[in-house]
Design an enzyme around this catalytic site. Structure first.
Site, PDB file in Angstrom:
ATOM      1  CB  CYS A 144      -0.920  -0.010   1.224  1.00  0.00           C
ATOM      2  SG  CYS A 144      -1.976   1.438   1.339  1.00  0.00           S
ATOM      3  CB  CYS A 147      -0.622   2.522   3.951  1.00  0.00           C
ATOM      4  SG  CYS A 147      -2.108   1.826   3.260  1.00  0.00           S
ATOM      5  CG  ASP A 148       3.183   1.183   4.526  1.00  0.00           C
ATOM      6  OD1 ASP A 148       2.723   1.681   5.567  1.00  0.00           O
ATOM      7  OD2 ASP A 148       3.030  -0.010   4.214  1.00  0.00           O
TER       8      ASP A 148
END
Ligand code: NAP
Length: 324
Positions: A144, A147-148
């Site tokens: 992701c 997300c990261d």
């Protein structure tokens, strides 16, 4: 011996959608029972966020928060208002009867007047042992980018993205903000992504493509240092130095336990036919989070649909449940 519980509302799942639904339902005095799932090799209660490192895009956490802490706090908040939790999977349902019936992996059976499905989706992985190890240890492998990808770890490094769909193009474009170079690795010589996403990625001077190529190993002990690649046409193997890997080869919604009891979309996600509603094809069964969302897939949007599902369930229980 199986025991029968009789419940007003059963919530299946334990990510942000499930816990938000539980918080709203518990505060509305529906005394929800949550089946949070069991521990398996690839999944734990709490869902996908348990595998993300730092969450920096959930409002209210200016310093960021780990996925594990966030899910523990969501659960604690739901329990504070009386949510009861069973650490088992639901493995089978019967939505043709009223009340609905659900069976757990632990052998118990439960009756429910309303159900919220919030079992999420799992990111697909290539399936390499070192990929899994470095994804779990925060060693630079993720599924992701949103997300990261903004973590300092990935800054100014060569970042590989695997996949040829919209997710891969989106991840690659997103990573151009942080990476020194983005390399998209695709197993064919043609992208599956929509025309506009393809065009954006192909036109970016920060993205280059490795066509007809698969990843056969992820290199590095504590942190990723490179990839072993194989040319699918010639079979030739070589190594590519990278400082991060984003695997974007699709998601699989967790709907196996539903059988044909509720309508799914063509891509396997639970159908919620009315726009801006979480009601499914079965009156009294609602769906929230990644099990029904093939588009946004964010913790905050999952929490939002969890809230919506609880409010719809509450209204349905108050006005519709026993009418039909
Ligand atoms: P997808 O469209 O199913 O694409 C998956 C990609 O991964 C394909 O290119 C596939 O290759 C490749 N792949 C699958 N398994 C692989 C494996 N084991 N090894 C290597 N490559 C593998 O999935 P997605 O990109 O996540 O998109 C899912 C849906 O969400 C789509 O409907 C998409 O339009 C939508 N979406 C939209 C947006 C947007 O509009 N901004 C963003 C994200 C997602 P092949 O092409 O060879 O099959």
């Amino acid at each position: 011996m199986s025991e029968m519980r009789k419940e007003t509302l059963v919530i299946v799942g334990s990510g942000p959608a499930a816990w938000t639904a539980a918080i709203y339902a518990a505060r509305a005095d529906l005394q929800p029972l949550v089946y949070e799932g069991s521990f398996s090799r690839t999944m734990v209660p709490g869902g996908q966020l348990m595998f993300t490192t730092e969450i920096e895009n959930y409002p209210g956490f200016p310093e960021g928060v780990t996925g594990q802490k966030m899910m523990m706090d969501f659960k604690a908040q739901a329990e504070r208002f009386g949510t009861r939790v069973v650490t088992e999977d639901i493995v089978r349902v019967d939505f043709a009867v009223r009340p609905f019936r659900l069976w757990s992996g632990g052998g118990s059976e439960v009756e429910a007047r309303a159900v919220i499905l919030a079992t999420g989706a799992n990111a697909r992985w290539i399936g390499l042992p070192n990929e899994e190890r470095l994804a779990q240890s925060g060693g630079g492998v993720s599924a992701c980018a949103v997300c990261d990808g903004a973590l300092p770890f990935f800054r100014d490094r060569v970042i590989a993205v695997v996949g040829g769909g919209d997710s891969a193009m989106e991840d690659a474009l997103y990573m151009t903000k942080f990476a020194s170079e983005v390399v998209v690795i695709h197993r064919r010589d043609e992208l599956r992504a929509s025309h506009i996403m393809q065009q954006r990625a192909l036109e970016s001077d920060r993205i280059r493509f490795e066509w007809n190529t698969i990843v056969t190993d992820v290199l590095g002990d504590d942190e990723i240092t490179g990839l072993r690649l194989r040319d699918t046409l010639t079979g030739e193997e070589r190594e590519l130095e990278v400082g991060g890997l984003f695997v974007a080869i699709g998601h699989t919604p967790n709907t196996g336990f539903l059988g044909d009891q509720v309508k799914l979309k063509d891509n396997g996600y639970v159908a919620t036919p009315v726009p801006w509603r979480t009601a499914t094809s079965v009156a009294g069964v609602f769906a929230a989070g990644d099990v029904m969302d093939d588009y946004y897939r964010q913790a905050v949007s999952a929490a939002g649909t969890g809230c919506m599902a609880a409010l719809e369930a509450e209204r349905w229980l108050a006005h519709g449940a026993d009418d039909d």
